[in-house]
Design a protein around this motif. Sequence first.
Motif, mmCIF file in Angstrom:
data_model
loop_
_atom_site.group_PDB
_atom_site.id
_atom_site.type_symbol
_atom_site.label_atom_id
_atom_site.label_comp_id
_atom_site.label_asym_id
_atom_site.label_seq_id
_atom_site.Cartn_x
_atom_site.Cartn_y
_atom_site.Cartn_z
ATOM 1 N N CYS A 148 0.836 -1.211 0.000
ATOM 2 C CA CYS A 148 0.000 0.000 0.000
ATOM 3 C C CYS A 148 0.869 1.259 0.000
ATOM 4 C CB CYS A 148 -0.921 0.012 1.218
ATOM 5 S SG CYS A 148 -2.288 -1.174 1.144
ATOM 6 N N LYS A 149 1.897 1.241 0.813
ATOM 7 C CA LYS A 149 2.786 2.399 0.906
ATOM 8 C C LYS A 149 3.494 2.644 -0.420
ATOM 9 C CE LYS A 149 6.488 4.350 3.752
ATOM 10 N NZ LYS A 149 7.422 4.117 4.886
ATOM 11 N N GLU A 150 3.940 1.569 -1.057
ATOM 12 C CA GLU A 150 4.615 1.707 -2.357
ATOM 13 C C GLU A 150 3.674 2.298 -3.397
ATOM 14 O OE1 GLU A 150 6.003 -2.173 -3.294
ATOM 15 O OE2 GLU A 150 7.681 -2.116 -1.875
ATOM 16 N N MET A 151 2.414 1.868 -3.374
ATOM 17 C CA MET A 151 1.441 2.388 -4.341
ATOM 18 C C MET A 151 1.148 3.861 -4.103
ATOM 19 S SD MET A 151 -1.337 -0.693 -4.695
ATOM 20 C CE MET A 151 -0.965 -2.198 -5.621
ATOM 21 N N GLU A 152 0.995 4.231 -2.844
ATOM 22 C CA GLU A 152 0.646 5.615 -2.517
ATOM 23 C C GLU A 152 1.798 6.574 -2.774
ATOM 24 O OE1 GLU A 152 -0.574 5.428 1.511
ATOM 25 O OE2 GLU A 152 -2.410 4.299 1.105
ATOM 26 N N GLU A 153 3.024 6.094 -2.560
ATOM 27 C CA GLU A 153 4.182 6.973 -2.686
ATOM 28 C C GLU A 153 4.854 6.885 -4.051
ATOM 29 O OE1 GLU A 153 6.768 5.986 0.516
ATOM 30 O OE2 GLU A 153 5.435 6.810 2.071
ATOM 31 N N ALA A 154 4.340 6.022 -4.922
ATOM 32 C CA ALA A 154 4.949 5.862 -6.246
ATOM 33 C C ALA A 154 4.848 7.165 -7.032
ATOM 34 C CB ALA A 154 4.263 4.736 -7.006
ATOM 35 N N LYS A 155 5.951 7.572 -7.603
ATOM 36 C CA LYS A 155 5.979 8.792 -8.403
ATOM 37 C C LYS A 155 5.772 8.453 -9.873
ATOM 38 C CE LYS A 155 9.033 11.375 -5.306
ATOM 39 N NZ LYS A 155 10.309 12.127 -5.182
ATOM 40 N N THR A 156 4.920 9.232 -10.508
ATOM 41 C CA THR A 156 4.672 9.014 -11.928
ATOM 42 C C THR A 156 5.928 9.357 -12.713
ATOM 43 O OG1 THR A 156 2.380 9.689 -11.579
ATOM 44 C CG2 THR A 156 3.156 9.569 -13.856
ATOM 45 N N ARG A 188 -11.882 -16.053 4.017
ATOM 46 C CA ARG A 188 -11.191 -15.008 3.279
ATOM 47 C C ARG A 188 -11.324 -13.648 3.957
ATOM 48 N NH1 ARG A 188 -12.500 -14.256 -2.414
ATOM 49 N NH2 ARG A 188 -12.135 -12.057 -1.968
ATOM 50 N N GLY A 189 -11.506 -13.658 5.266
ATOM 51 C CA GLY A 189 -11.639 -12.393 5.990
ATOM 52 C C GLY A 189 -10.411 -11.511 5.843
ATOM 53 N N GLU A 190 -9.214 -12.098 6.020
ATOM 54 C CA GLU A 190 -7.977 -11.327 5.896
ATOM 55 C C GLU A 190 -7.782 -10.836 4.467
ATOM 56 O OE1 GLU A 190 -5.892 -10.400 8.328
ATOM 57 O OE2 GLU A 190 -7.264 -11.333 9.755
ATOM 58 N N LEU A 191 -8.149 -11.661 3.503
ATOM 59 C CA LEU A 191 -7.996 -11.266 2.100
ATOM 60 C C LEU A 191 -8.916 -10.100 1.765
ATOM 61 C CD1 LEU A 191 -6.813 -11.726 -0.710
ATOM 62 C CD2 LEU A 191 -8.642 -13.370 -1.138
ATOM 63 N N ASP A 192 -10.153 -10.145 2.230
ATOM 64 C CA ASP A 192 -11.092 -9.050 1.962
ATOM 65 C C ASP A 192 -10.558 -7.728 2.504
ATOM 66 O OD1 ASP A 192 -12.798 -10.773 0.712
ATOM 67 O OD2 ASP A 192 -14.215 -10.948 2.366
ATOM 68 N N LYS A 193 -10.030 -7.769 3.728
ATOM 69 C CA LYS A 193 -9.483 -6.541 4.321
ATOM 70 C C LYS A 193 -8.287 -6.036 3.519
ATOM 71 C CE LYS A 193 -9.222 -8.375 8.504
ATOM 72 N NZ LYS A 193 -8.948 -8.523 9.960
ATOM 73 N N ALA A 194 -7.457 -6.964 3.054
ATOM 74 C CA ALA A 194 -6.278 -6.573 2.265
ATOM 75 C C ALA A 194 -6.689 -5.959 0.932
ATOM 76 C CB ALA A 194 -5.389 -7.792 2.031
ATOM 77 N N GLN A 195 -7.674 -6.548 0.278
ATOM 78 C CA GLN A 195 -8.130 -6.023 -1.010
ATOM 79 C C GLN A 195 -8.723 -4.624 -0.860
ATOM 80 O OE1 GLN A 195 -10.765 -9.119 -2.418
ATOM 81 N NE2 GLN A 195 -9.115 -10.252 -3.397
ATOM 82 N N LEU A 196 -9.441 -4.398 0.221
ATOM 83 C CA LEU A 196 -10.013 -3.071 0.463
ATOM 84 C C LEU A 196 -8.916 -2.042 0.734
ATOM 85 C CD1 LEU A 196 -13.108 -4.041 2.647
ATOM 86 C CD2 LEU A 196 -13.165 -2.960 0.393
ATOM 87 N N ARG A 197 -7.900 -2.440 1.490
ATOM 88 C CA ARG A 197 -6.777 -1.528 1.762
ATOM 89 C C ARG A 197 -6.052 -1.159 0.471
ATOM 90 N NH1 ARG A 197 -2.796 -3.831 6.167
ATOM 91 N NH2 ARG A 197 -1.766 -1.839 5.695
ATOM 92 N N LEU A 198 -5.808 -2.151 -0.362
ATOM 93 C CA LEU A 198 -5.105 -1.895 -1.620
ATOM 94 C C LEU A 198 -5.945 -1.021 -2.550
ATOM 95 C CD1 LEU A 198 -3.535 -5.402 -2.318
ATOM 96 C CD2 LEU A 198 -2.311 -3.302 -1.779
ATOM 97 N N ALA A 199 -7.247 -1.265 -2.578
ATOM 98 C CA ALA A 199 -8.130 -0.453 -3.424
ATOM 99 C C ALA A 199 -8.068 1.015 -3.001
ATOM 100 C CB ALA A 199 -9.560 -0.975 -3.346
ATOM 101 N N SER A 200 -8.075 1.262 -1.704
ATOM 102 C CA SER A 200 -7.992 2.640 -1.208
ATOM 103 C C SER A 200 -6.682 3.292 -1.629
ATOM 104 C CB SER A 200 -8.113 2.655 0.319
ATOM 105 O OG SER A 200 -9.376 2.189 0.734
ATOM 106 N N SER A 201 -5.594 2.536 -1.550
ATOM 107 C CA SER A 201 -4.284 3.074 -1.928
ATOM 108 C C SER A 201 -4.217 3.379 -3.415
ATOM 109 C CB SER A 201 -3.179 2.082 -1.543
ATOM 110 O OG SER A 201 -3.121 1.902 -0.148
ATOM 111 N N VAL A 202 -4.782 2.502 -4.234
ATOM 112 C CA VAL A 202 -4.765 2.712 -5.686
ATOM 113 C C VAL A 202 -5.603 3.931 -6.061
ATOM 114 C CG1 VAL A 202 -5.491 1.742 -7.896
ATOM 115 C CG2 VAL A 202 -4.312 0.305 -6.254
ATOM 116 N N PHE A 203 -6.783 4.049 -5.485
ATOM 117 C CA PHE A 203 -7.635 5.200 -5.774
ATOM 118 C C PHE A 203 -6.941 6.494 -5.351
ATOM 119 C CE2 PHE A 203 -12.173 3.865 -6.707
ATOM 120 C CZ PHE A 203 -11.821 2.587 -7.112
ATOM 121 N N SER A 204 -6.271 6.451 -4.208
ATOM 122 C CA SER A 204 -5.548 7.626 -3.723
ATOM 123 C C SER A 204 -4.408 7.990 -4.664
ATOM 124 C CB SER A 204 -5.010 7.350 -2.317
ATOM 125 O OG SER A 204 -4.202 8.411 -1.861
#
Length: 387
Positions: A148-156, A188-204
């Motif tokens: 998540c951190k890598e996605m949010e901080e990635a520079k275009t 898949r409780g842990e997976l669902d939480k992970a997918q939601l976290r990643l989605a938030s990071s990508v949208f951001s």
Amino acid sequence: VSEQVLEQVLRELQPLCTSEQQFLQEFFQLGHDPAELQELEVSTASSPGPLSTPPSSLAHPWATPEEATFQLLSDIFSCLEPELRAFLDVCNKSQPLGCLQVLAILSDSVFGMWGSSSAPASSFLNALLGNVLLLAKSSFNKFIGTLCKEMEEAKTPSRTKGGILPCVSRFQDFLTFSEEVFRTSRRRGELDKAQLRLASSVFSSISSLSSANLKVNTDVVMMENFHHIHSFLCQKEIPCLEERKREAEQRCREHMEKYVTTCLGQPLEKLHHFFEGVKSRVAQGVKEEEISFQLAYSKQELRKILEKYPGKEVKRALETLYRKIHKDLSQEENLLPVVWQAMEQEFIRQYREFEELIQRCYVGSGIAMEFTLEDLLSYFSSITASH
């Protein structure tokens, strides 16, 4: 290979620990209730033999037989948990998403065992694998946090032309792989939480794009990336991401509208600015019938501008606009037909708005645009058919 070995290890551990547990309970009589032990003690004491001390004298300091069994198994298998932890570390490092496979395998094994009537609820193996599962969850969550951190901080990359961003591709790859790994899993409780976290990071990450690093309009890049996310979420049909799927569709639509609006003034730029000024004056309180008496918006000025936009000129301007849109959009998303149709609809709406303003603000002047709505429709059809 390491994941297959892990599955094999887990399959062999259960019968091994279960048989050892049964042996200990029988040998040390840990499974008997107090009445049975007392009866057994009497019968043993009255029988001849070298054993003068009854089995009950093998008294243990634990409060219950279950605790005694657990402690004995812990002593016998003292190296098992450290070895399992070390092996999980190898599995996690075997490939980029190894921790995901470890979590899926352990979850299915542990919860399958806990739900099985053949394994005691408080058995040593259940407790052991429960600890190892917590470790696997911790490793997985740490990996997701880093991603998540890598996605949010990635520079275009400087002067990026557009297309699908790296963070979106990584998100798609993760979803594809994780859904395959958890395809048959009921946990898949842990997976669902992970997918939601990643989605938030990508949208951001998409929302924080800077026009300074892009060769094309920022709205184009956002539109295409949100469209891409919406498309593959529709294919995957992941329940926990339904809301994100709808949001991606909405964001794609919003940025398409912004892009269309930005491009819209280009074919009829001077006419567009003229009528924007007319609307501004009306909004400021100038009466519609008095607009034509203002020097900048007189009938003469309107006629001069309309003369600059005969049918041929409008068609030529639309062809130029089509080429620009074609250049702006990436081929991989194939949004050109959709954007061009939206452009046509908005252009028609604008044409009708201009006509209405002429009728309201220049009543009886006989002023009209040099091309009709039918002409406009034929221009769009001709351009679409020729490409």
